[in-house]
Scaffold this motif. Sequence first.
Motif, PDB file in Angstrom:
ATOM      1  N   SER A 540       0.861  -1.182   0.000  1.00 46.27           N
ATOM      2  CA  SER A 540       0.000   0.000   0.000  1.00 46.27           C
ATOM      3  C   SER A 540       0.896   1.229   0.000  1.00 46.27           C
ATOM      4  O   SER A 540       2.007   1.193   0.526  1.00 46.27           O
ATOM      5  N   SER A 541       0.377   2.321  -0.575  1.00 39.41           N
ATOM      6  CA  SER A 541       1.196   3.530  -0.731  1.00 39.41           C
ATOM      7  C   SER A 541       0.569   4.723  -0.038  1.00 39.41           C
ATOM      8  O   SER A 541      -0.657   4.885  -0.032  1.00 39.41           O
ATOM      9  N   GLY A 542       1.426   5.556   0.522  1.00 46.58           N
ATOM     10  CA  GLY A 542       1.031   6.859   1.056  1.00 46.58           C
ATOM     11  C   GLY A 542       1.830   7.943   0.359  1.00 46.58           C
ATOM     12  O   GLY A 542       2.930   7.695  -0.156  1.00 46.58           O
ATOM     13  N   ARG A 543       1.283   9.133   0.329  1.00 48.64           N
ATOM     14  CA  ARG A 543       1.942  10.218  -0.405  1.00 48.64           C
ATOM     15  C   ARG A 543       1.990  11.472   0.458  1.00 48.64           C
ATOM     16  O   ARG A 543       1.093  11.731   1.254  1.00 48.64           O
ATOM     17  N   SER A 544       3.027  12.262   0.227  1.00 53.55           N
ATOM     18  CA  SER A 544       3.197  13.527   0.931  1.00 53.55           C
ATOM     19  C   SER A 544       2.301  14.590   0.318  1.00 53.55           C
ATOM     20  O   SER A 544       1.773  14.412  -0.789  1.00 53.55           O
ATOM     21  N   PRO A 545       2.148  15.738   0.992  1.00 49.62           N
ATOM     22  CA  PRO A 545       1.528  16.893   0.330  1.00 49.62           C
ATOM     23  C   PRO A 545       2.396  17.347  -0.842  1.00 49.62           C
ATOM     24  O   PRO A 545       3.577  16.996  -0.946  1.00 49.62           O
ATOM     25  N   LEU A 546       1.817  18.140  -1.720  1.00 44.57           N
ATOM     26  CA  LEU A 546       2.577  18.694  -2.841  1.00 44.57           C
ATOM     27  C   LEU A 546       3.680  19.614  -2.330  1.00 44.57           C
ATOM     28  O   LEU A 546       3.467  20.405  -1.411  1.00 44.57           O
ATOM     29  N   PHE A 547       4.851  19.503  -2.935  1.00 46.23           N
ATOM     30  CA  PHE A 547       5.959  20.394  -2.599  1.00 46.23           C
ATOM     31  C   PHE A 547       6.697  20.753  -3.882  1.00 46.23           C
ATOM     32  O   PHE A 547       6.540  20.098  -4.923  1.00 46.23           O
TER      33      PHE A 547
END
Length: 749
Positions: A540-547
């Motif tokens: 499963s994958s998690g992602r950061s906020p846009l930067f």
Amino acid sequence: MQQIPADLSNTNLFSSLLNITYNITDPVGLNESTIRLYYKTNTSDSECWIYVNGSSTCGYQPKTYSSKSGTLYSFRLSESEIYPAVYNFNQTVMVNTAHQSFSLVSNKSYMKVRFFNITNSKPYFMFEVFANASASSGPLRVYYCNSSYAFGDPVTSANCINFYNLDATVAFNHSHSSYSRHQLIPLAINTTTKMVGDKVYMSPVSYFLLRGRDGSDWKVYYIPQVARKDTVQNISVGTGSVLRPNALGSASNLGRFCFPSCSANWQAVDDINSDGDITYVRGPSDSFAYDLYNVPDITQSSSVITKVTVYIFARASAQCAGLCQARTKLRTNSVIYDGPTISLTGTTYATYATEYSKNPQTGLPWTVSEVNNMQIGVGLKSRLDQIDYRALATQVYAVVDKAVYNNFTGTVDAHLHQYDGSTFYYYTCAKDNSGTQNCSPVRSDPLQLGGLPPIAPQVYAPVTGYYSGYLPINFTKSASPNAYTITNYNISLVDNTLAFVQTIRQYNGANLSYLWDSSSAADGLYRAEVEACDSQGQCSSGRSPLFTIDNTDPGVDFASPTETSGSTVNRDYIYVNVTATDTNFDRIRILLYNTTGLIRVASLFSSPSFWNFTNVTNGVYYFNATAIDKANNSNSTVTRNVTVNVPDTAPPASVTNLKSDFVNTTAVDWSWVLPVDADFNSTIVYLNGTNVVNTTNAYYNATGLACGTVYNLTLHTKDHAGNVNLTDVTNLTSTTACPDTTPPASVTN
């Protein structure tokens, strides 16, 4: 009675009903109306396995057969009758009631779903929800929040964790009816620490937050006939509260003008609509001075403060354009913060603002108490305290933006399964026409969930911002619903559409952080994606906020009318004009040196940036400029030098204390006190209007004078540049009377 085995492997019941069939081997005299299936699901600590809005289902439950074929009697059970779960509403009514949808259209749109009877002793959960979006939408972010969470941004809350991101391209896992379809979202906890992702403690009353994304249109489905206050909430950005000065704050250093009158500076800048030059505050000198003002309190409500913005409405007078400056001021928790220095280039009023998305003193979201105790103000720097040479401000105010949370009328189609290796038990009983009952042996089947992936790690760094060079990537620990070992975290870079860009770290092992050299990526807008994989190869994958990655130095150069290197100027100020080019430009710093070192620094926040270093004395000066972008990349100009040689046109001061010290018939001695001017050269001495001498002495002795005569001594002073002070300093002194040289008359008679 003989039972045909049930199939309870994996999660197949979510997409179909469980069929349990019994063969009545001796149907003679059978009373079919008495045939019952008895079933229950035991958990490790209770025989209660179904909860609906706090009410429980415990022990064996009866069920009549659904169909028969000869002596075969079949029973059909749904997931809501077998799998341990908590519901907010009767599931049978839910799946058979027409739904409506609520749209989550931005990252400030949330749906908050409350559940009771949550246990933290079970290691794995499955959250089911009816939500979907177009394939082009970004993932739906799913947060777990414990009972300490009330409202606000879950990213900054210590009581929430983003444990899953649901891709819009993922099809529904199963359908219960034409009204109700569900996605399966796994969640695991550490039953030792009772934590989700080793970050948030799981509480008996819990919330699941569904958060939209900008540019997406996630729809969450609900039944509208039932009002469950506080079960679901949505957030929308409210209009800002405008706070205008209502009292003197902790500083009042500016001048003011009010027509016809006002008694305090805050009354000169509290206008709802600008009154221009009818009332204003002004800078009193060529150094910064400032005022601070109190503002009204805001009302406590079910909202969170998203930002505070301080505004000023300011201008320069005619002879001050480009030379006068202004700043916003903010005082919070007894600390004063300046906004960027603004060069007031225009003589008409213009609005300038400084935005604070968080309290600058705490680094945390604003609280109502902090807003109610803050002060706002303005700093002004004039050229002179004279008309046409001043910096002016006619309005000062703050806007407090709040995110408003509204209770939602309806019940979301969502529920939560809780597992701990539970076992499903069942048997059947029937009676003949005489009332004699016979029951089958109890059968048990374990609930198997081997195909569930681990929970997604929450990538909490980087946050939204600008980065260059080495970039830390930090994320929370994942966990498997089946307690499989998490063997690896893979880290990738994806763009704002979630398209793969490049591999950052193929195998990061069990480490929960990685320091990445971002110079391998082109400048642009990205997310860090962390994939957690278990020993079964499920991920499963998690992602950061846009930067933003920006590894490019800004361009910077001097522009006219900057002083030419090696030039000499005959004035007491130095012009510097700098142009910077960068997509993510932040500021320009101009540094002025003399032969002893750095003497002045100007920080400017626009390009081109013009600066005038005033009141410099004669000598050699050096200056350069540095452009800095939001990722802290910088680039500097060459250093130029300029000689300031201001012609001396100011005469020295006059002498003082002129007096005569000695007088006789033919001489007078005068003395005086010389001026202290550093460039004093000599005293010009006039005797009865005739320049008799230029002297550096503080005296003059006149001889050969006529006795009994009045002499006028007049003094002027001169400096080394030849400037003469024409102010007359005079002294009138008479020589003593002439001796009597006339003989007396002769004697007579």
